[in-house]
Design a protein around this motif. Sequence first.
Motif, PDB file in Angstrom:
ATOM      1  N   PHE A 165     -38.234 -64.019-169.926  1.00 23.81           N
ATOM      2  CA  PHE A 165     -38.839 -64.729-168.793  1.00 23.81           C
ATOM      3  C   PHE A 165     -38.082 -66.025-168.514  1.00 23.81           C
ATOM      4  CE2 PHE A 165     -42.123 -67.699-167.151  1.00 23.81           C
ATOM      5  CZ  PHE A 165     -42.396 -67.055-165.957  1.00 23.81           C
ATOM      6  N   GLY A 166     -37.788 -66.773-169.555  1.00 27.41           N
ATOM      7  CA  GLY A 166     -37.035 -68.017-169.387  1.00 27.41           C
ATOM      8  C   GLY A 166     -35.653 -67.771-168.818  1.00 27.41           C
ATOM      9  N   SER A 167     -35.008 -66.705-169.266  1.00 23.37           N
ATOM     10  CA  SER A 167     -33.685 -66.362-168.761  1.00 23.37           C
ATOM     11  C   SER A 167     -33.734 -66.009-167.274  1.00 23.37           C
ATOM     12  CB  SER A 167     -33.125 -65.186-169.556  1.00 23.37           C
ATOM     13  OG  SER A 167     -31.934 -64.721-168.988  1.00 23.37           O
ATOM     14  N   ALA A 168     -34.750 -65.269-166.864  1.00 15.02           N
ATOM     15  CA  ALA A 168     -34.885 -64.897-165.447  1.00 15.02           C
ATOM     16  C   ALA A 168     -35.124 -66.137-164.585  1.00 15.02           C
ATOM     17  CB  ALA A 168     -36.025 -63.907-165.271  1.00 15.02           C
ATOM     18  N   ILE A 169     -35.960 -67.042-165.068  1.00 17.24           N
ATOM     19  CA  ILE A 169     -36.222 -68.275-164.327  1.00 17.24           C
ATOM     20  C   ILE A 169     -34.960 -69.125-164.237  1.00 17.24           C
ATOM     21  CG2 ILE A 169     -37.531 -70.451-164.373  1.00 17.24           C
ATOM     22  CD1 ILE A 169     -39.192 -68.072-163.517  1.00 17.24           C
ATOM     23  N   TYR A 170     -34.241 -69.263-165.345  1.00 11.27           N
ATOM     24  CA  TYR A 170     -33.017 -70.061-165.366  1.00 11.27           C
ATOM     25  C   TYR A 170     -31.976 -69.479-164.413  1.00 11.27           C
ATOM     26  CZ  TYR A 170     -28.850 -72.373-167.157  1.00 11.27           C
ATOM     27  OH  TYR A 170     -27.695 -73.103-167.269  1.00 11.27           O
ATOM     28  N   SER A 171     -31.825 -68.160-164.411  1.00 13.09           N
ATOM     29  CA  SER A 171     -30.864 -67.511-163.530  1.00 13.09           C
ATOM     30  C   SER A 171     -31.243 -67.715-162.059  1.00 13.09           C
ATOM     31  CB  SER A 171     -30.788 -66.028-163.846  1.00 13.09           C
ATOM     32  OG  SER A 171     -29.896 -65.380-162.993  1.00 13.09           O
ATOM     33  N   ALA A 172     -32.520 -67.601-161.757  1.00 15.27           N
ATOM     34  CA  ALA A 172     -32.971 -67.817-160.373  1.00 15.27           C
ATOM     35  C   ALA A 172     -32.728 -69.259-159.933  1.00 15.27           C
ATOM     36  CB  ALA A 172     -34.447 -67.471-160.246  1.00 15.27           C
ATOM     37  N   MET A 173     -32.929 -70.200-160.845  1.00 12.27           N
ATOM     38  CA  MET A 173     -32.692 -71.601-160.505  1.00 12.27           C
ATOM     39  C   MET A 173     -31.198 -71.879-160.286  1.00 12.27           C
ATOM     40  SD  MET A 173     -35.647 -72.744-160.230  1.00 12.27           S
ATOM     41  CE  MET A 173     -35.432 -74.485-160.088  1.00 12.27           C
ATOM     42  N   LYS A 174     -30.325 -71.222-161.062  1.00 17.32           N
ATOM     43  CA  LYS A 174     -28.883 -71.379-160.855  1.00 17.32           C
ATOM     44  C   LYS A 174     -28.471 -70.853-159.487  1.00 17.32           C
ATOM     45  CE  LYS A 174     -26.489 -69.469-163.993  1.00 17.32           C
ATOM     46  NZ  LYS A 174     -25.668 -68.923-165.085  1.00 17.32           N
ATOM     47  N   ILE A 175     -29.021 -69.708-159.101  1.00 17.72           N
ATOM     48  CA  ILE A 175     -28.695 -69.131-157.790  1.00 17.72           C
ATOM     49  C   ILE A 175     -29.192 -70.058-156.692  1.00 17.72           C
ATOM     50  CG2 ILE A 175     -29.161 -67.220-156.215  1.00 17.72           C
ATOM     51  CD1 ILE A 175     -29.288 -65.418-158.718  1.00 17.72           C
ATOM     52  N   ARG A 176     -30.414 -70.569-156.842  1.00 21.31           N
ATOM     53  CA  ARG A 176     -30.978 -71.460-155.832  1.00 21.31           C
ATOM     54  C   ARG A 176     -30.141 -72.728-155.693  1.00 21.31           C
ATOM     55  NH1 ARG A 176     -37.233 -71.829-155.183  1.00 21.31           N
ATOM     56  NH2 ARG A 176     -36.705 -69.662-155.007  1.00 21.31           N
ATOM     57  N   LYS A 177     -29.650 -73.270-156.828  1.00 25.88           N
ATOM     58  CA  LYS A 177     -28.815 -74.477-156.789  1.00 25.88           C
ATOM     59  C   LYS A 177     -27.492 -74.185-156.101  1.00 25.88           C
ATOM     60  CE  LYS A 177     -26.818 -78.038-159.625  1.00 25.88           C
ATOM     61  NZ  LYS A 177     -25.590 -78.005-160.361  1.00 25.88           N
ATOM     62  N   ARG A 178     -26.904 -73.026-156.396  1.00 19.12           N
ATOM     63  CA  ARG A 178     -25.634 -72.650-155.776  1.00 19.12           C
ATOM     64  C   ARG A 178     -25.795 -72.510-154.265  1.00 19.12           C
ATOM     65  NH1 ARG A 178     -23.751 -68.228-158.925  1.00 19.12           N
ATOM     66  NH2 ARG A 178     -25.056 -66.842-157.695  1.00 19.12           N
ATOM     67  N   LYS A 199     -28.093 -74.023-152.458  1.00 17.24           N
ATOM     68  CA  LYS A 199     -28.359 -75.359-151.933  1.00 17.24           C
ATOM     69  C   LYS A 199     -27.064 -76.149-151.760  1.00 17.24           C
ATOM     70  CE  LYS A 199     -31.851 -78.845-152.777  1.00 17.24           C
ATOM     71  NZ  LYS A 199     -32.754 -79.419-153.775  1.00 17.24           N
ATOM     72  N   ASP A 200     -26.131 -75.991-152.710  1.00 15.83           N
ATOM     73  CA  ASP A 200     -24.856 -76.708-152.634  1.00 15.83           C
ATOM     74  C   ASP A 200     -23.973 -76.172-151.517  1.00 15.83           C
ATOM     75  OD1 ASP A 200     -25.587 -78.298-154.757  1.00 15.83           O
ATOM     76  OD2 ASP A 200     -24.458 -77.134-156.254  1.00 15.83           O
ATOM     77  N   SER A 201     -23.946 -74.862-151.330  1.00 20.74           N
ATOM     78  CA  SER A 201     -23.065 -74.278-150.317  1.00 20.74           C
ATOM     79  C   SER A 201     -23.703 -74.283-148.928  1.00 20.74           C
ATOM     80  CB  SER A 201     -22.671 -72.862-150.701  1.00 20.74           C
ATOM     81  OG  SER A 201     -23.778 -71.995-150.621  1.00 20.74           O
ATOM     82  N   GLY A 202     -25.011 -74.303-148.850  1.00 17.57           N
ATOM     83  CA  GLY A 202     -25.679 -74.348-147.556  1.00 17.57           C
ATOM     84  C   GLY A 202     -26.034 -72.994-146.973  1.00 17.57           C
ATOM     85  N   MET A 203     -25.522 -71.921-147.550  1.00 18.58           N
ATOM     86  CA  MET A 203     -25.855 -70.594-147.043  1.00 18.58           C
ATOM     87  C   MET A 203     -25.895 -69.603-148.200  1.00 18.58           C
ATOM     88  SD  MET A 203     -22.255 -69.610-145.179  1.00 18.58           S
ATOM     89  CE  MET A 203     -22.700 -67.947-144.839  1.00 18.58           C
ATOM     90  N   MET A 204     -26.626 -68.509-148.000  1.00 18.42           N
ATOM     91  CA  MET A 204     -26.784 -67.499-149.036  1.00 18.42           C
ATOM     92  C   MET A 204     -26.016 -66.248-148.636  1.00 18.42           C
ATOM     93  SD  MET A 204     -30.287 -65.853-150.568  1.00 18.42           S
ATOM     94  CE  MET A 204     -30.718 -67.138-151.702  1.00 18.42           C
ATOM     95  N   ASN A 205     -25.162 -65.778-149.541  1.00 19.38           N
ATOM     96  CA  ASN A 205     -24.438 -64.547-149.245  1.00 19.38           C
ATOM     97  C   ASN A 205     -25.295 -63.346-149.679  1.00 19.38           C
ATOM     98  OD1 ASN A 205     -24.048 -64.186-152.027  1.00 19.38           O
ATOM     99  ND2 ASN A 205     -22.043 -65.193-151.969  1.00 19.38           N
ATOM    100  N   LEU A 244     -29.464 -60.685-155.961  1.00 18.45           N
ATOM    101  CA  LEU A 244     -29.685 -61.237-157.298  1.00 18.45           C
ATOM    102  C   LEU A 244     -30.964 -62.069-157.354  1.00 18.45           C
ATOM    103  CD1 LEU A 244     -26.080 -62.275-158.337  1.00 18.45           C
ATOM    104  CD2 LEU A 244     -27.441 -60.418-159.283  1.00 18.45           C
ATOM    105  N   GLN A 245     -31.184 -62.878-156.328  1.00 17.43           N
ATOM    106  CA  GLN A 245     -32.383 -63.718-156.290  1.00 17.43           C
ATOM    107  C   GLN A 245     -33.651 -62.856-156.225  1.00 17.43           C
ATOM    108  OE1 GLN A 245     -32.439 -66.937-156.672  1.00 17.43           O
ATOM    109  NE2 GLN A 245     -34.542 -67.388-156.189  1.00 17.43           N
ATOM    110  N   ALA A 246     -33.633 -61.829-155.409  1.00 19.64           N
ATOM    111  CA  ALA A 246     -34.795 -60.947-155.305  1.00 19.64           C
ATOM    112  C   ALA A 246     -35.045 -60.230-156.634  1.00 19.64           C
ATOM    113  CB  ALA A 246     -34.577 -59.928-154.193  1.00 19.64           C
ATOM    114  N   HIS A 247     -33.997 -59.788-157.279  1.00 19.56           N
ATOM    115  CA  HIS A 247     -34.137 -59.103-158.572  1.00 19.56           C
ATOM    116  C   HIS A 247     -34.717 -60.042-159.622  1.00 19.56           C
ATOM    117  CE1 HIS A 247     -32.719 -57.542-162.481  1.00 19.56           C
ATOM    118  NE2 HIS A 247     -33.064 -56.384-161.939  1.00 19.56           N
ATOM    119  N   ARG A 248     -34.207 -61.264-159.692  1.00 16.66           N
ATOM    120  CA  ARG A 248     -34.700 -62.233-160.682  1.00 16.66           C
ATOM    121  C   ARG A 248     -36.160 -62.610-160.416  1.00 16.66           C
ATOM    122  NH1 ARG A 248     -31.470 -60.621-164.098  1.00 16.66           N
ATOM    123  NH2 ARG A 248     -29.354 -61.300-163.913  1.00 16.66           N
TER     124      ARG A 248
END
Length: 67
Positions: free
Chosen positions: A26-39, A41-47, A53-57
């Motif tokens: 559970f912690g790993s899934a949350i951490y991975s989702a937060m990394k994707i969200r940060k990426r 947020k930094d780039s401004g758009m979601m590929n 990946l975000q939906a899966h996590r």
Amino acid sequence: MGLDRSKQGRGPLVAKSVAGTMVVVFGSAIYSAMKIRKRVKDSGMMNPTDEVLQAHRQLEASLIGKL
């Protein structure tokens, strides 16, 4: 009969092991989702890959959280 006696009293240990494993996953899934969200947020758009990946996590975390 000997096998039954050797396994006696191990139920709580197995339950704690399974619960600990679920917490780690559970912690790993949350951490991975937060990394994707940060990426994103930094780039401004979601590929599209990040969307999948975000939906899966999120699905994984919600299913584990309900257990």
